[in-house]
Design a protein around this motif. Structure first.
Motif, PDB file in Angstrom:
ATOM      1  N   PRO A 155       0.865  -1.184   0.000  1.00 17.20           N
ATOM      2  CA  PRO A 155       0.000   0.000   0.000  1.00 17.20           C
ATOM      3  C   PRO A 155       0.892   1.222   0.000  1.00 17.20           C
ATOM      4  O   PRO A 155       1.910   1.265   0.697  1.00 17.20           O
ATOM      5  CB  PRO A 155      -0.795  -0.135   1.305  1.00 17.20           C
ATOM      6  CG  PRO A 155       0.048  -1.010   2.181  1.00 17.20           C
ATOM      7  CD  PRO A 155       0.805  -1.916   1.278  1.00 17.20           C
ATOM      8  N   SER A 157      -0.050   4.650   0.355  1.00 14.09           N
ATOM      9  CA  SER A 157      -0.526   5.947   0.847  1.00 14.09           C
ATOM     10  C   SER A 157      -1.158   5.847   2.232  1.00 14.09           C
ATOM     11  O   SER A 157      -2.310   5.428   2.362  1.00 14.09           O
ATOM     12  CB  SER A 157      -1.537   6.539  -0.149  1.00 14.09           C
ATOM     13  OG  SER A 157      -2.020   7.791   0.302  1.00 14.09           O
ATOM     14  N   PHE A 158      -0.390   6.238   3.246  1.00 19.03           N
ATOM     15  CA  PHE A 158      -0.900   6.382   4.608  1.00 19.03           C
ATOM     16  C   PHE A 158      -0.450   7.726   5.162  1.00 19.03           C
ATOM     17  O   PHE A 158       0.623   8.226   4.808  1.00 19.03           O
ATOM     18  CB  PHE A 158      -0.361   5.285   5.538  1.00 19.03           C
ATOM     19  CG  PHE A 158      -0.814   3.907   5.187  1.00 19.03           C
ATOM     20  CD1 PHE A 158      -2.122   3.506   5.428  1.00 19.03           C
ATOM     21  CD2 PHE A 158       0.064   3.002   4.619  1.00 19.03           C
ATOM     22  CE1 PHE A 158      -2.547   2.228   5.105  1.00 19.03           C
ATOM     23  CE2 PHE A 158      -0.349   1.723   4.284  1.00 19.03           C
ATOM     24  CZ  PHE A 158      -1.659   1.335   4.534  1.00 19.03           C
ATOM     25  N   THR A 208       2.443   8.277  -3.391  1.00 19.29           N
ATOM     26  CA  THR A 208       2.008   8.331  -1.994  1.00 19.29           C
ATOM     27  C   THR A 208       0.804   9.227  -1.746  1.00 19.29           C
ATOM     28  O   THR A 208       0.114   9.051  -0.745  1.00 19.29           O
ATOM     29  CB  THR A 208       3.163   8.791  -1.079  1.00 19.29           C
ATOM     30  OG1 THR A 208       3.483  10.159  -1.354  1.00 19.29           O
ATOM     31  CG2 THR A 208       4.402   7.931  -1.272  1.00 19.29           C
ATOM     32  N   THR A 212      -4.039   7.997  -4.554  1.00 22.38           N
ATOM     33  CA  THR A 212      -5.196   7.843  -3.660  1.00 22.38           C
ATOM     34  C   THR A 212      -6.147   9.020  -3.797  1.00 22.38           C
ATOM     35  O   THR A 212      -7.370   8.843  -3.884  1.00 22.38           O
ATOM     36  CB  THR A 212      -4.738   7.704  -2.203  1.00 22.38           C
ATOM     37  OG1 THR A 212      -3.987   6.487  -2.071  1.00 22.38           O
ATOM     38  CG2 THR A 212      -5.920   7.634  -1.250  1.00 22.38           C
ATOM     39  N   ARG A 216     -10.101   9.022  -5.002  1.00 18.51           N
ATOM     40  CA  ARG A 216     -11.185   9.592  -4.195  1.00 18.51           C
ATOM     41  C   ARG A 216     -12.131  10.416  -5.086  1.00 18.51           C
ATOM     42  O   ARG A 216     -13.343  10.420  -4.882  1.00 18.51           O
ATOM     43  CB  ARG A 216     -10.609  10.512  -3.104  1.00 18.51           C
ATOM     44  CG  ARG A 216      -9.750   9.837  -2.052  1.00 18.51           C
ATOM     45  CD  ARG A 216     -10.599   9.176  -0.990  1.00 18.51           C
ATOM     46  NE  ARG A 216      -9.786   8.748   0.149  1.00 18.51           N
ATOM     47  CZ  ARG A 216      -9.204   7.571   0.262  1.00 18.51           C
ATOM     48  NH1 ARG A 216      -9.343   6.683  -0.713  1.00 18.51           N
ATOM     49  NH2 ARG A 216      -8.486   7.248   1.320  1.00 18.51           N
ATOM     50  N   ILE A 305      -5.640   7.154   7.030  1.00 17.36           N
ATOM     51  CA  ILE A 305      -5.649   7.248   5.569  1.00 17.36           C
ATOM     52  C   ILE A 305      -6.147   8.618   5.141  1.00 17.36           C
ATOM     53  O   ILE A 305      -6.727   9.364   5.929  1.00 17.36           O
ATOM     54  CB  ILE A 305      -6.516   6.146   4.928  1.00 17.36           C
ATOM     55  CG1 ILE A 305      -7.959   6.203   5.449  1.00 17.36           C
ATOM     56  CG2 ILE A 305      -5.901   4.779   5.142  1.00 17.36           C
ATOM     57  CD1 ILE A 305      -8.899   5.219   4.772  1.00 17.36           C
ATOM     58  N   THR A 318     -10.112   3.302   1.355  1.00 15.58           N
ATOM     59  CA  THR A 318      -9.175   2.690   0.417  1.00 15.58           C
ATOM     60  C   THR A 318      -7.818   3.359   0.519  1.00 15.58           C
ATOM     61  O   THR A 318      -7.680   4.459   1.059  1.00 15.58           O
ATOM     62  CB  THR A 318      -9.660   2.826  -1.044  1.00 15.58           C
ATOM     63  OG1 THR A 318      -9.698   4.215  -1.399  1.00 15.58           O
ATOM     64  CG2 THR A 318     -11.029   2.198  -1.249  1.00 15.58           C
ATOM     65  N   THR A 319      -6.819   2.681  -0.010  1.00 16.28           N
ATOM     66  CA  THR A 319      -5.498   3.271  -0.189  1.00 16.28           C
ATOM     67  C   THR A 319      -4.912   2.692  -1.467  1.00 16.28           C
ATOM     68  O   THR A 319      -5.160   1.530  -1.810  1.00 16.28           O
ATOM     69  CB  THR A 319      -4.560   2.978   0.999  1.00 16.28           C
ATOM     70  OG1 THR A 319      -3.267   3.560   0.744  1.00 16.28           O
ATOM     71  CG2 THR A 319      -4.377   1.493   1.238  1.00 16.28           C
ATOM     72  N   SER A 320      -4.167   3.494  -2.197  1.00 17.55           N
ATOM     73  CA  SER A 320      -3.549   2.997  -3.422  1.00 17.55           C
ATOM     74  C   SER A 320      -2.443   2.007  -3.079  1.00 17.55           C
ATOM     75  O   SER A 320      -1.866   2.036  -1.987  1.00 17.55           O
ATOM     76  CB  SER A 320      -2.978   4.164  -4.235  1.00 17.55           C
ATOM     77  OG  SER A 320      -2.067   4.921  -3.454  1.00 17.55           O
TER      78      SER A 320
END
Length: 437
Positions: A155, A157-158, A208, A212, A216, A305, A318-320
């Motif tokens: 993942p 992107s956080f 990052t 994402t 969205r 996220i 979700t996250t990319s």
């Protein structure tokens, strides 16, 4: 007399060489050298993070347990590895094994006839093949053939945030886009960098944040259609809106000055030094945090996220990301050399390699239960978060390599004030060319 003497000496010398050659052929040392198989592997396990250390240890242990195999490994930073792989691909001079990425890179290398499938090796070990998570092998599958397996879960992107700074300045951890904007304003007022960014290696903002954020706004289906150039275009209004949203972050001073001049390592240092309240990075950053962040920063770090965008078409939780890097196997390998390479492949990407990766605070695309009593609390937090969020495509895994460069450079330009519509036109033209439309 001199001529006879020289002739005799020459004959004796040649006789000695022949004897030495025969004796050498019977020595155990000469036999070992002759029977040894050499395997070359290129990778990006160059740092001191736990994942890199774990992978290098597997290679070293493999050398010790396989004296008949000479492993020649070369580590390169991620950006350098990608560039070099594409350079040697053009000359058809691939190493025997090499870290590669799913989807776009895998398809390009298959199209270039550079890889060989590993279906037979996987089918011979069903207990290995059947334990990957659902769809984990999709990114390495082309026309029914499987060319690798993921060695981690990535993942991209956080939001890693410093809870102490949020409490100190009475800022709410953002759950909506409005709250993110309010947090940016509050930290700017207090001379704290809201979000550290290091976009010198231009993939960072795209991977990052933007992948994402754009999802969205546009939703995943729109992106997949635009990537395929099948019913959607990067000049569509929803993509322009996503670019505008990204530019708004820059205009609101969400990032520190000079963000296009520092790299990901320097970006993390700003967070480690307590100068930034947040940093947006992939799951891979956790191992760096656990191993290198000062104790007070680490103990106050938590993970969330990117908030949903009002009116957006994408899902909120979700996250990319991608299933993770794998090992490519050169098309040229055969016989004993291929057998040796596949032994090393299995050591790194098989069940034991997957467990070593999970134990190094790195997510995997493999069915292994995390021993939470032994894992770092921050990794447990990330692991639990991943059980409730869905992964959406990261842009650089689905677009052609030329288009990836266009969008990465375009985001650098966008964040410095470039026009969204102009950048969108460049991206659309590149991807249309990439898919032949």
């Amino acid at each position: 007399m001199l001529k006879k003497w020289l002739s005799g000496m020459l004959a004796m010398t040649l006789f000695s060489i022949v004897l030495a050659g025969c004796g050498g052929g019977n020595s155990s040392e000469g036999s070992d050298s002759k029977d040894k198989v050499t395997v070359t592997i290129w990778h990006n396990w160059t740092g001191q993070d736990a994942k890199a250390v774990a992978m290098r240890k597997i290679i070293e242990d493999f050398r010790g347990s396989h004296p008949d195999i000479e492993v020649v490994d070369e580590g390169l930073p991620t950006d350098g590895l990608k560039t070099r792989l594409r350079t040697v691909a053009a000359a058809n001079e691939m190493p025997d094994l090499f870290v590669m990425w799913p989807d776009a890179m895998t398809k390009e290398f298959v199209k270039g006839d550079l890889l060989q499938p590993i279906n037979a090796e996987l089918d011979a070990k069903p207990e290995w093949k059947d334990n990957f998570i659902p769809n984990a092998l999709d990114g390495y599958t082309v026309d029914g053939d499987i060319y690798s397996v993921p060695m981690n879960l990535a993942p991209t992107s956080f939001i890693y945030y410093n809870e102490a700074l949020f409490k100190q300045y009475n800022v709410k951890v953002p759950e909506t886009w409005d709250e993110l904007e309010q947090a940016v304003a509050a930290f700017n007022e207090n001379k704290i960098i809201p979000i550290a960014l290091g976009n010198k290696a231009n993939w960072v903002a795209q991977s990052t944040i933007f992948s994402t954020l754009a999802d969205r706004v546009t939703g995943t289906d729109w992106f997949l259609k635009a990537a395929a150039q099948d019913g959607a275009s990067f000049t569509d209004p929803q993509f322009i809106q996503a670019l505008d949203k990204m530019q708004e972050l820059s205009n609101s001073k969400a990032f520190q000055d000079g963000f296009n001049s520092i790299d990901e390592t320097q970006m993390m240092q700003l967070y480690f030094q307590g100068k930034a309240a947040m940093v947006i990075n992939g799951g891979w950053a956790l191992a760096n945090l656990v191993n290198n962040a000062p104790e007070d920063i680490l103990n106050n770090t938590h993970i969330t996220i990117l908030p949903a965008v009002d009116g957006g078409q994408g899902e909120a939780r979700t996250t990319s990301g991608v299933v993770g890097t794998g090992l490519g196997v050169s098309k040229k390998l055969s016989g004993a050399q291929k057998d040796a390479a596949m032994e090393l492949f299995y050591a790194l990407a098989g069940p034991e390699g997957q467990k070593a990766t999970l134990d190094s605070s790195t997510l995997v695309s493999y069915k292994i239960d995390l021993d939470k009593s032994k894992a770092h609390p921050l990794f447990v937090e990330l692991y639990d978060l991943m059980q409730e969020v869905k992964i959406t495509p990261v842009y650089d895994s689905k677009l052609g390599s030329a288009t990836v460069e266009v969008i990465n450079n375009g985001l650098q330009e966008l964040l410095m004030g470039g026009k969204a519509a102009d950048i969108a036109n460049k991206i659309q033209a590149s991807q249309a060319s990439a898919v032949g439309k």
